[in-house]
Design a protein around this motif. Sequence first.
Motif, short mmCIF file in Angstrom:
data_model
loop_
_atom_site.label_atom_id
_atom_site.label_comp_id
_atom_site.label_asym_id
_atom_site.label_seq_id
_atom_site.Cartn_x
_atom_site.Cartn_y
_atom_site.Cartn_z
N ALA A 33 0.84 -1.21 0.00
CA ALA A 33 0.00 0.00 0.00
C ALA A 33 0.87 1.26 0.00
O ALA A 33 0.57 2.24 -0.68
CB ALA A 33 -0.93 0.00 1.21
N SER A 37 0.96 4.03 -2.96
CA SER A 37 0.53 5.39 -2.63
C SER A 37 1.45 6.46 -3.22
O SER A 37 1.05 7.62 -3.37
CB SER A 37 0.48 5.58 -1.11
OG SER A 37 1.80 5.70 -0.57
N GLN A 259 -4.10 3.87 2.13
CA GLN A 259 -4.87 3.93 0.88
C GLN A 259 -5.77 5.16 0.83
O GLN A 259 -6.02 5.72 -0.23
CB GLN A 259 -5.71 2.66 0.74
CG GLN A 259 -4.87 1.42 0.48
CD GLN A 259 -5.67 0.13 0.53
OE1 GLN A 259 -6.78 0.08 1.10
NE2 GLN A 259 -5.13 -0.93 -0.06
#
Length: 262
Positions: A33, A37, A259
Motif C-alpha cells: 500500500a 501510494s 490507501q
Amino acid sequence: MTNRAVETWLTDMDGVLVHEEDPIPGATEFVEALKASGRQFMVLTNNSIFTPRDLRARLLGSGIDVPESAIWTSALATAQFLADQRPQGTAYVVGEAGLTTALHDIGYVMTDRDPDYVVLGETRTYSFEAITRAIRLIDAGARFIATNPDPSGPSQQGKLPATGSVAALISTATGRTPYYIGKPNPLMMRSALNRLNAHSETTVMIGDRMDTDIISGLEAGLRTFLVTTGSTLPSQVETFPYRPTRVFDSVADLVQLVQDGA
C-alpha cells in the motif's frame, strides 16, 4: 497536534513487520500500500549487523518487498554522524558487515592504530580480544561510539546479548560511556528524514516499543503510531509518562489509512 496529511512513513522492522523470519499478518499488504501510494517511506532498524541489501533479502524471504534504498539502519546513521563530525576519519570497529560497509562507504579507514573512534556495533560473535583492544584504545584517547543501546536481541534459541550489554562491559572497564546513535536517540529519525528530504510535521513513526520507537519519534517531532505486535503490551502503554499519537493492533490496521491518504 498537526492535522496535516502524512507524506512520509517511517516504520520499525522487528515487531512491526516481522518476528525474526516470520512476517506479521498485514505487513506485506501495508508495504504494498505504501509503494502504491507514491508516498515516501523508510524501514528503520537498530540492527547494525546487516547491510540494507542483506535486510532486503531477509524481508523478501518473509514475503515483504522493501527496496534496498528504503532501509535505514543504525550502522548507516552512525556512518552519517561520523561523516558529519569528522570526515575521512579512522575507526576501530567491533561489528559486522553492516557497520564496516557503511563506514567504508563514507571514506573511513579501519585501523587499530590510534583511531579517532572506537565504534561498537552488534555482532553474533563478540571477541574478547576485540573488546580488550577497544578498551585499551578508549583508554588511550579514542572517542567511544555505539550504534545502539539495545541490551539484548531475539533469536530462535532465545535472548542474545546485544550492543548495549557489551558497551556496558567496556564502559565499566574504561569509565567512559559511548554516544549511542540508534533509537531512542532521535538522531536516528532525523538522519532518516534528512535522507528523504522529508519534514517532521508530515511524518509518522510506527513502532512496537514505547521506550525506543515511540520516544525517539516523539522527540524528533513526529506523530507516533504504536502497534501491539511486538515488545510493548497494550496494558503497559499507560504506565509511560508519554503517549503515542495512536495505538493499533497491528500494521494491518494501517493499510486503509495509507490507501485513504491519511
